[in-house]
Design an enzyme around this catalytic site. Structure first.
Site, PDB file in Angstrom:
ATOM      1  N   THR A 290       0.819  -1.202   0.000  1.00 37.68           N
ATOM      2  CA  THR A 290       0.000   0.000   0.000  1.00 37.68           C
ATOM      3  C   THR A 290       0.858   1.259   0.000  1.00 37.68           C
ATOM      4  O   THR A 290       2.002   1.235   0.468  1.00 37.68           O
ATOM      5  CB  THR A 290      -0.891  -0.020   1.269  1.00 37.68           C
ATOM      6  N   ASP A 291       0.272   2.367  -0.463  1.00 41.63           N
ATOM      7  CA  ASP A 291       0.982   3.652  -0.376  1.00 41.63           C
ATOM      8  C   ASP A 291       1.023   4.165   1.068  1.00 41.63           C
ATOM      9  O   ASP A 291       1.747   5.120   1.369  1.00 41.63           O
ATOM     10  CB  ASP A 291       0.338   4.697  -1.305  1.00 41.63           C
ATOM     11  N   GLU A 292       0.235   3.541   1.960  1.00 40.08           N
ATOM     12  CA  GLU A 292       0.170   4.046   3.343  1.00 40.08           C
ATOM     13  C   GLU A 292       1.505   3.874   4.082  1.00 40.08           C
ATOM     14  O   GLU A 292       1.733   4.512   5.095  1.00 40.08           O
ATOM     15  CB  GLU A 292      -1.001   3.389   4.097  1.00 40.08           C
TER      16      GLU A 292
ATOM     17  N   TYR B  86      -1.853  -0.541  10.998  1.00 45.19           N
ATOM     18  CA  TYR B  86      -1.941  -1.219   9.691  1.00 45.19           C
ATOM     19  C   TYR B  86      -0.737  -0.881   8.827  1.00 45.19           C
ATOM     20  O   TYR B  86      -0.040  -1.775   8.329  1.00 45.19           O
ATOM     21  CB  TYR B  86      -3.242  -0.812   8.962  1.00 45.19           C
TER      22      TYR B  86
ATOM     23  N   LYS C 212       2.364  -3.220   7.348  1.00 53.55           N
ATOM     24  CA  LYS C 212       2.658  -3.383   5.922  1.00 53.55           C
ATOM     25  C   LYS C 212       4.079  -2.917   5.612  1.00 53.55           C
ATOM     26  O   LYS C 212       4.791  -3.550   4.828  1.00 53.55           O
ATOM     27  CB  LYS C 212       1.645  -2.593   5.074  1.00 53.55           C
TER      28      LYS C 212
HETATM   29  P1  NAD Z   1      -9.266  -7.733   2.087  1.00 57.00           P
HETATM   30  O1  NAD Z   1      -9.273  -7.435   3.543  1.00 57.00           O
HETATM   31  O2  NAD Z   1     -10.484  -7.489   1.268  1.00 57.00           O
HETATM   32  O3  NAD Z   1      -8.866  -9.270   1.845  1.00 57.00           O
HETATM   33  C1  NAD Z   1      -7.826  -9.892   2.542  1.00 57.00           C
HETATM   34  C2  NAD Z   1      -7.894 -11.379   2.239  1.00 57.00           C
HETATM   35  O4  NAD Z   1      -6.808 -12.016   2.950  1.00 57.00           O
HETATM   36  C3  NAD Z   1      -9.180 -12.050   2.712  1.00 57.00           C
HETATM   37  O5  NAD Z   1      -9.639 -12.943   1.715  1.00 57.00           O
HETATM   38  C4  NAD Z   1      -8.759 -12.809   3.953  1.00 57.00           C
HETATM   39  O6  NAD Z   1      -9.545 -13.961   4.206  1.00 57.00           O
HETATM   40  C5  NAD Z   1      -7.315 -13.156   3.626  1.00 57.00           C
HETATM   41  N1  NAD Z   1      -6.500 -13.375   4.833  1.00 57.00           N
HETATM   42  C6  NAD Z   1      -6.410 -12.572   5.922  1.00 57.00           C
HETATM   43  N2  NAD Z   1      -5.581 -13.112   6.842  1.00 57.00           N
HETATM   44  C7  NAD Z   1      -5.121 -14.275   6.298  1.00 57.00           C
HETATM   45  C8  NAD Z   1      -4.215 -15.262   6.754  1.00 57.00           C
HETATM   46  N3  NAD Z   1      -3.645 -15.180   7.962  1.00 57.00           N
HETATM   47  N4  NAD Z   1      -3.945 -16.316   5.953  1.00 57.00           N
HETATM   48  C9  NAD Z   1      -4.534 -16.407   4.729  1.00 57.00           C
HETATM   49  N5  NAD Z   1      -5.404 -15.504   4.256  1.00 57.00           N
HETATM   50  C10 NAD Z   1      -5.695 -14.438   5.028  1.00 57.00           C
HETATM   51  O7  NAD Z   1      -8.013  -6.923   1.504  1.00 57.00           O
HETATM   52  P2  NAD Z   1      -7.835  -6.201   0.087  1.00 57.00           P
HETATM   53  O8  NAD Z   1      -8.408  -4.850   0.167  1.00 57.00           O
HETATM   54  O9  NAD Z   1      -8.267  -7.131  -0.980  1.00 57.00           O
HETATM   55  O10 NAD Z   1      -6.251  -6.043   0.066  1.00 57.00           O
HETATM   56  C11 NAD Z   1      -5.417  -7.042  -0.494  1.00 57.00           C
HETATM   57  C12 NAD Z   1      -3.965  -6.610  -0.367  1.00 57.00           C
HETATM   58  O11 NAD Z   1      -3.774  -5.377  -1.056  1.00 57.00           O
HETATM   59  C13 NAD Z   1      -3.521  -6.350   1.075  1.00 57.00           C
HETATM   60  O12 NAD Z   1      -2.203  -6.812   1.208  1.00 57.00           O
HETATM   61  C14 NAD Z   1      -3.580  -4.837   1.223  1.00 57.00           C
HETATM   62  O13 NAD Z   1      -2.635  -4.385   2.170  1.00 57.00           O
HETATM   63  C15 NAD Z   1      -3.211  -4.407  -0.178  1.00 57.00           C
HETATM   64  N6  NAD Z   1      -3.749  -3.099  -0.604  1.00 57.00           N
HETATM   65  C16 NAD Z   1      -5.082  -2.817  -0.473  1.00 57.00           C
HETATM   66  C17 NAD Z   1      -5.588  -1.595  -0.940  1.00 57.00           C
HETATM   67  C18 NAD Z   1      -7.052  -1.258  -0.856  1.00 57.00           C
HETATM   68  O14 NAD Z   1      -7.441  -0.122  -1.169  1.00 57.00           O
HETATM   69  N7  NAD Z   1      -7.937  -2.170  -0.465  1.00 57.00           N
HETATM   70  C19 NAD Z   1      -4.733  -0.669  -1.518  1.00 57.00           C
HETATM   71  C20 NAD Z   1      -3.353  -0.996  -1.640  1.00 57.00           C
HETATM   72  C21 NAD Z   1      -2.895  -2.222  -1.198  1.00 57.00           C
HETATM   73  P1  TYD Z   2     -10.834   3.662   4.331  1.00 59.47           P
HETATM   74  O1  TYD Z   2     -11.773   3.234   3.257  1.00 59.47           O
HETATM   75  O2  TYD Z   2     -10.905   3.001   5.658  1.00 59.47           O
HETATM   76  O3  TYD Z   2      -9.360   3.550   3.711  1.00 59.47           O
HETATM   77  P2  TYD Z   2      -7.932   4.063   4.315  1.00 59.47           P
HETATM   78  O4  TYD Z   2      -8.097   4.486   5.705  1.00 59.47           O
HETATM   79  O5  TYD Z   2      -7.078   2.842   4.177  1.00 59.47           O
HETATM   80  O6  TYD Z   2      -7.512   5.173   3.400  1.00 59.47           O
HETATM   81  O7  TYD Z   2     -11.021   5.220   4.580  1.00 59.47           O
HETATM   82  C1  TYD Z   2     -10.886   6.155   3.512  1.00 59.47           C
HETATM   83  C2  TYD Z   2     -11.044   7.530   4.093  1.00 59.47           C
HETATM   84  O8  TYD Z   2     -12.396   7.714   4.546  1.00 59.47           O
HETATM   85  C3  TYD Z   2     -10.166   7.798   5.314  1.00 59.47           C
HETATM   86  O9  TYD Z   2      -9.712   9.154   5.274  1.00 59.47           O
HETATM   87  C4  TYD Z   2     -11.111   7.593   6.496  1.00 59.47           C
HETATM   88  C5  TYD Z   2     -12.453   8.028   5.940  1.00 59.47           C
HETATM   89  N1  TYD Z   2     -13.651   7.336   6.490  1.00 59.47           N
HETATM   90  C6  TYD Z   2     -14.743   8.086   6.967  1.00 59.47           C
HETATM   91  O10 TYD Z   2     -14.722   9.332   6.954  1.00 59.47           O
HETATM   92  N2  TYD Z   2     -15.835   7.411   7.441  1.00 59.47           N
HETATM   93  C7  TYD Z   2     -15.892   6.048   7.468  1.00 59.47           C
HETATM   94  O11 TYD Z   2     -16.919   5.484   7.947  1.00 59.47           O
HETATM   95  C8  TYD Z   2     -14.785   5.297   6.960  1.00 59.47           C
HETATM   96  C9  TYD Z   2     -14.797   3.797   6.969  1.00 59.47           C
HETATM   97  C10 TYD Z   2     -13.684   5.986   6.471  1.00 59.47           C
END
Ligand code: NAD
Ligand code: TYD
Length: 351
Positions: A132-134, A157, A161
Site C-alpha cells: 500500500t501507499d500508506e 496497519y 505493511k
Molecule cells: P481484504 O481485507 O479485502 O482481503 C484480505 C484477504 O486475505 C481475505 O480474503 C482474507 O480472508 C485473507 N486473509 C487474511 N488473513 C489471512 C491469513 N492469515 N492467511 C490467509 N489468508 C488471510 O483486503 P484487500 O483490500 O483485498 O487487500 C489485499 C492486499 O492489497 C492487502 O495486502 C492490502 O494491504 C493491499 N492493498 C489494499 C488496498 C485497498 O485499497 N484495499 C490498496 C493498496 C494495497
Molecule cells: P478507508 O476506506 O478506511 O481507507 P484508508 O483508511 O485505508 O484510506 O477510509 C478512507 C477515508 O475515509 C479515510 O480518510 C477515512 C475516511 N472514512 C470516513 O470518513 N468514514 C468512514 O466510515 C470510513 C470507513 C472511512
C-alpha cells in the site's frame, strides 16, 4: 495438463485478490492458480463463484501464519510463483487491535518468504508482494509519493505493511529471493467489504442510514479502480524488474466529503430520490486517531517503464460500482449479517 506456472495467490478470496484471481484464471489458462486464503471476515468464496469450476483454479483453505499450512501448499501444488495479497487490511480495526496485523501481515509474510526461499532453487520464480501507499505516511497539501519516498507509517496497519515490505526487500538483498513489490493507492470497485469508505457509504445511502464522515471530511485519498490495480499487478509480475518496487495510482485525489457528496447525488438519481435527499444523511463523527491527511501517488515509473495506465475515469468506475452494489443484494446480505453488525455497532454507535 502440465501448467507453465503454478501460482500461489494468497488472499485470493478478498476484495483485490478475487479480481486478480478472476483475471489470471481467464487470461492464463496455461497457469494453475492456487488461491490460498484463511477466509477471515474479509474473505468470501462468493466472490469467486464464476471461476470455481475452471480447470486451472484450486482453492486451499489455509493460514499464512501457520508455517505448516504454507509448506503443505508448496509441497502439494509445486508452487513456482507467489502473488501475496493476504492481509489484515482495515486501518480502523488495526487501531482497535494491532496484534492480528502483526501476525498476518508480518509473521505471515515472513513465513511465505522463508518457504519460497527453501523451495525455490535456481530457475525462474517471482514473489510479488502487494502493498500500500500508506507505508509512506501522510502528505501535506503538496507533493506525491514516489518509490524513493522514505517509509513513515503512522497507523498499526501501515506499520505492519511497511514491516512486511522491509522483510521482502531483506530477502532479496540477503538471499537473492526474486521479489517484486507494488504499492498502490486506495482501491474501489465491486466485492469491496463494506467497512471501507465507498461501500459503507453506498449501503448507508441505500438504507437511509447516517453517513459517518470522520473529522471535517477534509482528508484526501487517491482512488483507483480495482481492475486497474490488478492489471498493474499482471504487468509488474510479468515484466517488472526483479528487486524493484512500483507505485500504482491514478492521479485521482478526492477529499472524503466531496466524494460522499458526489455519491449522494449519483445515488439520488439512481434511486429516483429528489436531489439533495441523501446529503441530509451526512453526519460528522469523531475523527480517526492519527488520521493521515493525504495520500497521492506518482505512478510515472510504472507508466514510463512498463506502459501501464488507468483504463477508466473515476465517475465511470463509481457508476459501475454503485450499480454492482444495487444489483447484488445477496452478496451484501451474506457479508453484513452476523459479525459485521457487532463490528458496526462497536465502531459507530457512540462515535
Ligand atoms: P481484504 O481485507 O479485502 O482481503 C484480505 C484477504 O486475505 C481475505 O480474503 C482474507 O480472508 C485473507 N486473509 C487474511 N488473513 C489471512 C491469513 N492469515 N492467511 C490467509 N489468508 C488471510 O483486503 P484487500 O483490500 O483485498 O487487500 C489485499 C492486499 O492489497 C492487502 O495486502 C492490502 O494491504 C493491499 N492493498 C489494499 C488496498 C485497498 O485499497 N484495499 C490498496 C493498496 C494495497
Ligand atoms: P478507508 O476506506 O478506511 O481507507 P484508508 O483508511 O485505508 O484510506 O477510509 C478512507 C477515508 O475515509 C479515510 O480518510 C477515512 C475516511 N472514512 C470516513 O470518513 N468514514 C468512514 O466510515 C470510513 C470507513 C472511512
Amino acid at each position: 495438463m502440465e501448467f507453465k506456472k503454478r501460482i500461489l495467490v494468497t488472499g485470493g478470496a478478498g476484495f483485490i485478490g478475487s479480481h486478480l484471481v478472476r483475471l489470471f484464471v481467464h487470461k492464463y489458462p496455461d497457469y494453475q492458480i492456487i488461491n490460498f486464503d484463511k477466509l477471515t471476515y474479509a474473505g468470501n468464496l462468493e466472490n469467486l463463484r464464476d471461476v470455481e469450476n475452471a480447470p486451472n483454479y484450486i482453492f486451499v483453505k489455509g493460514d499464512i501464519v501457520s508455517i505448516s499450512d504454507v509448506k503443505a501448499a508448496f509441497e502439494t501444488h509445486g508452487i513456482t510463483d507467489v502473488i501475496h495479497l493476504a492481509a489484515e487490511s482495515h486501518v480502523d480495526r488495526s487501531i482497535e487491535g494491532p496484534m492480528d496485523f502483526v501476525l498476518t501481515n508480518v509473521v505471515g509474510t515472513v513465513n511465505l518468504l522463508q518457504t519460497s526461499k527453501d523451495f525455490w532453487k535456481g530457475s525462474e520464480h517471482v514473489f510479488h508482494h502487494v502493498s500500500t501507499d500508506e507505508v509512506y505516511g501522510s502528505l501535506g497539501e503538496e507533493g506525491f509519493f514516489t518509490e524513493k519516498t522514505p517509509f513513515d507509517p503512522r497507523s498499526p496497519y501501515s506499520a505492519s505493511k511497511a514491516s512486511s515490505d522491509h522483510f521482502v526487500s531483506a530477502f532479496y538483498h540477503t538471499y537473492g529471493l526474486p521479489i517484486k513489490m507494488s504499492n498502490c493507492s486506495n482501491n474501489y470497485g465491486s466485492h469491496h467489504f463494506p467497512e471501507k469508505l465507498i461501500p459503507l457509504m453506498i449501503l448507508n445511502i441505500q438504507n437511509n442510514k447516517p453517513l459517518p464522515v470522520y473529522g471535517k471530511g477534509e482528508n484526501i485519498r487517491d482512488w483507483l479502480w480495482v481492475e486497474d490495480h490488478v492489471r498493474a499487478i499482471d504487468v509488474i509480475f510479468h515484466t517488472g524488474t526483479i528487486g524493484e518496487s512500483y507505485n500504482v495510482g491514478g492521479l485521482n485525489e478526492w477529499t472524503n466529503i466531496d466524494l460522499v457528496h458526489f455519491l449522494c447525488r449519483m445515488m439520488d438519481d439512481k434511486l429516483g430520490r429528489e436531489n439533495g435527499t441523501s446529503e441530509k444523511l451526512i453526519t460528522y463523527v469523531t475523527d480517526r486517531k492519527g488520521h493521515d491527511l493525504r495520500y497521492a501517488i506518482d505512478a510515472s515509473k510504472l507508466e514510463n517503464e512498463l506502459g501501464w495506465k488507468p483504463s477508466i475515469a473515476f465517475e465511470e468506475g463509481l457508476n459501475r460500482t454503485v450499480d454492482w452494489y444495487l444489483e447484488n443484494k445477496d452478496w451484501i446480505e451474506k457479508v453484513t449479517s452476523g459479525a459485521y453488525q457487532t463490528y458496526y455497532t462497536n465502531m459507530y454507535s457512540d462515535r
